[in-house]
Design a protein around this motif. Structure first.
Motif, short mmCIF file in Angstrom:
data_model
loop_
_atom_site.label_atom_id
_atom_site.label_comp_id
_atom_site.label_asym_id
_atom_site.label_seq_id
_atom_site.Cartn_x
_atom_site.Cartn_y
_atom_site.Cartn_z
N GLN A 234 0.84 -1.19 0.00
CA GLN A 234 0.00 0.00 0.00
C GLN A 234 0.88 1.24 0.00
O GLN A 234 1.78 1.39 0.82
CB GLN A 234 -0.90 0.00 1.23
N VAL A 235 0.61 2.15 -0.96
CA VAL A 235 1.33 3.41 -1.05
C VAL A 235 0.54 4.47 -0.30
O VAL A 235 -0.67 4.63 -0.51
CB VAL A 235 1.52 3.82 -2.52
N LEU A 236 1.18 5.20 0.59
CA LEU A 236 0.50 6.25 1.34
C LEU A 236 0.32 7.49 0.47
O LEU A 236 1.29 8.07 -0.01
CB LEU A 236 1.29 6.60 2.60
N ASN A 237 -0.93 7.88 0.28
CA ASN A 237 -1.25 9.08 -0.48
C ASN A 237 -1.28 10.25 0.50
O ASN A 237 -2.25 10.44 1.24
CB ASN A 237 -2.59 8.92 -1.18
N THR A 238 -0.20 11.03 0.52
CA THR A 238 -0.11 12.15 1.47
C THR A 238 -1.04 13.30 1.08
O THR A 238 -1.20 14.25 1.85
CB THR A 238 1.33 12.67 1.55
N HIS A 239 -1.63 13.23 -0.12
CA HIS A 239 -2.56 14.28 -0.58
C HIS A 239 -4.00 13.79 -0.57
O HIS A 239 -4.87 14.43 -1.19
CB HIS A 239 -2.17 14.74 -1.99
N LEU A 240 -4.28 12.69 0.10
CA LEU A 240 -5.65 12.18 0.16
C LEU A 240 -6.55 13.21 0.85
O LEU A 240 -6.25 13.68 1.94
CB LEU A 240 -5.69 10.86 0.92
N LYS A 241 -7.65 13.55 0.18
CA LYS A 241 -8.57 14.55 0.72
C LYS A 241 -9.59 13.89 1.64
O LYS A 241 -9.93 12.72 1.49
CB LYS A 241 -9.31 15.25 -0.42
N GLN A 242 -10.08 14.67 2.57
CA GLN A 242 -11.15 14.21 3.46
C GLN A 242 -12.47 14.24 2.70
O GLN A 242 -12.86 15.28 2.15
CB GLN A 242 -11.22 15.10 4.70
N ASP A 243 -13.16 13.10 2.63
CA ASP A 243 -14.44 13.09 1.95
C ASP A 243 -15.49 13.79 2.82
O ASP A 243 -15.37 13.84 4.04
CB ASP A 243 -14.88 11.66 1.63
N TYR A 244 -16.51 14.35 2.16
CA TYR A 244 -17.51 15.11 2.91
C TYR A 244 -18.88 14.95 2.27
O TYR A 244 -19.01 14.54 1.11
CB TYR A 244 -17.13 16.58 3.02
N ILE A 245 -19.90 15.28 3.06
CA ILE A 245 -21.28 15.15 2.63
C ILE A 245 -21.97 16.49 2.79
O ILE A 245 -21.88 17.14 3.84
CB ILE A 245 -22.03 14.08 3.46
N ASP A 246 -22.67 16.92 1.73
CA ASP A 246 -23.57 18.07 1.80
C ASP A 246 -24.99 17.56 1.91
O ASP A 246 -25.39 16.64 1.19
CB ASP A 246 -23.45 18.94 0.55
N GLU A 247 -25.75 18.16 2.82
CA GLU A 247 -27.15 17.77 2.97
C GLU A 247 -28.04 19.00 2.90
O GLU A 247 -27.79 20.01 3.55
CB GLU A 247 -27.37 17.05 4.31
N TYR A 248 -29.12 18.91 2.07
CA TYR A 248 -30.14 19.94 1.98
C TYR A 248 -31.49 19.29 2.28
O TYR A 248 -31.82 18.26 1.69
CB TYR A 248 -30.20 20.56 0.58
#
Length: 512
Positions: A234-248
């Protein structure tokens, strides 16, 4: 003895909340302020403390013939992944005449890491020698997210209320995130194996009377693996973004009678910067550039798959975010009815229908294996229905019913293509759009009858009889749509899970 597998999980939590209600009338309405913090210290472990009595390897057969061998790095006395999480939040519930506002903001920080640890030798010491692993700092995510809700009491009489909400929710990597990068974790290597056969060990879980010879096992360090899984691949992705949820959310509530109301709602969820949460991620270690021709065994149509030029050794995998142009979206319409308890009875019902636009593989045709591009999106509609009713009878008797129903489980046909021309040995490919097949609608009715005995004014005993799945429905919950070329082991259309059958339960409850 069997392999000892222990998975210790530890979590320490410290939530703190303060509420303040100012008495100053000059603030322009009524306020209620809340301030708080959520702090977590979590640890996830996995311990495989003994070698398997029959050997630390798995033999794989293809139609009864030796095909592959997967070897493991047991034992693993201690494998630990840690995560800490801190959050601070502030909210204000602000009432201005007929309008109520819920205003909030939240700051969050997630830190995932693996502490230093050590692994001893096992059966395959030449492949997996004893090692000491230094601490790994994996990721630190911080963010600030707003949330706002509003409710308007139209006319001020409580007959009609209009509500709205918007919120952003950041996801946690979870305390098991570090497992994929922990070198002191289960690691496996898969090699081609065509025999010859040796007698099987007395305690081995046997399907075929064929074991690998000791000479072959000793030759593994000189062979090139087909694939490898575990911490080192496994290669560590140091630029991995935090996933997020928008709710309306938007809804209208209307009182239609005493203690009765109806609600119509629209709900939107959008999932952004998603990434595969499995340990493998996306294969970035091979260049899939060689076309291989196959034929669909069901339709006879030709299909072109891709493989890499040679068995280049260790596979490398990396967690990659789904591009921003490929969010998962869910649009839901919901209608509900509620009758609060009065005149000895109450009832509620809700129906919703959701339109999916979900990427089965969000990185399809962009990174890694191009064979994942076949039908990678779920665009199905899925509905659900819930209803319950409760009625108080004379002399302490009560009856209740609960009904759930939902659209049948969607699926898509898949097919496994195997050939020596594929360096990856085989590919499982989607052969049609997701939802081309759907199981029957799932319905489940449950009933309950109860009698309450009062002992004085303080003590109460309830005896009850409950029947789950009264109609004894056997609707399929999960169905396999895999096409196989082995007629002796058909899989297409085989049901793998059903609703639990009718169950009768006698119970009692004591309250005081």
């Amino acid at each position: 003895p069997t392999l000892f597998n222990d998975k210790p999980q530890n979590s320490y939590e410290m939530p703190i909340t303060f509420t303040y209600i100012p008495a100053d009338p000059h603030l322009g309405g009524h306020h209620q302020f809340t301030f708080g913090t959520d702090d977590y210290w979590q640890s996830a472990g996995s311990r495989l403390t003994h070698d398997n009595a029959s050997g630390d390897y798995l033999l794989i057969f293809n139609n009864g013939k030796p095909d592959e061998i997967t070897v493991y790095n047991f034992p693993i006395p201690t494998s630990i992944s840690d995560m800490t999480n801190q959050a601070f939040y502030a909210t204000d519930t602000w009432t201005i005449k007929q309008v109520a506002l819920d205003l909030g903001v939240r700051w969050e920080r997630y830190h995932a890491y693996n502490p230093a640890q050590r692994k001893p030798n096992g059966q395959f010491a030449d492949l997996f020698p004893a090692e000491t692993f230094p601490a790994q700092d994996l990721l630190t995510w911080t963010d600030v997210v707003p949330r706002i809700g509003a409710a308007w009491n139209v006319g001020g009489k409580g007959k009609t209320v209009i509500k709205g909400f918007f919120g952003m929710f950041r996801d946690t990597p979870g305390n098991v995130f570090g497992n994929a990068y922990n070198s002191n974790a289960q690691v496996s290597r898969t090699y081609a194996w065509s025999g010859p056969c040796a007698p099987t060990a007395p305690l081995a879980p046997v399907e075929y009377q064929c074991d690998a010879t000791q000479s072959f096992l000793q030759s593994l360090p000189s062979l090139t693996p087909i694939s490898e899984s575990g911490g080192k691949s496994q290669v560590l992705n140091t630029h991995l973004k935090q996933d997020y949820i928008d709710e309306y959310d938007a809804s209208v509530e209307r009182e239609i009678g005493p203690n009765m109301g109806v609600t119509a709602s629209y709900i939107f969820h959008g999932v952004y910067d998603n990434y595969p949460v499995d340990a493998n991620g996306v294969d970035i270690g091979h260049n899939y550039s060689v076309p291989v021709q196959f034929t669909d065994v069901l339709t006879g149509a030709p299909i072109t798959l891709y493989t890499y030029a040679a068995k280049t050794g260790q596979t490398e995998n990396e967690q990659l975010n789904t591009p921003s142009s490929r969010p998962d979206t869910y649009n839901t319409l919901m209608f509900s009815f509620a009758k609060r308890t009065s005149a000895k009875w109450s009832a509620a019902a809700s129906f919703w229908d959701t339109k999916y636009h979900r990427w089965i593989n969000g990185t399809a045709n962009l990174y890694g294996d191009p064979n994942t591009w076949f039908f990678p999106i779920d665009t199905t509609w899925n509905w659900g229905f819930n209803a319950n009713a409760y009625y108080n009878l004379p002399r302490g008797f009560a009856l209740s019913a609960f009904e759930t129903a939902e659209s049948g489980t969607p699926g898509q046909r898949t097919e496994v293509f195997s050939s020596s021309a594929l360096s990856q040995k085989s590919e499982t490919v989607n052969m049609g759009p997701y939802g081309q097949y759907r199981g029957p609608a799932i319905s489940n009715l449950s009933l309950k009858a109860a009698k309450i005995f009062n002992i004085g004014e303080r003590y109460h005993v309830e005896g009850n009889v409950q029947v789950f799945n009264v109609l004894n429905s056997s609707a399929a919950v999960s169905t396999n749509y895999l096409t196989t070329t082995n007629p002796s082991k058909p899989t297409f259309g085989v049901i793998s899970d059903l609703i639990s059958p009718r169950v009768l339960r006698l119970g009692a409850k004591f309250s005081f």
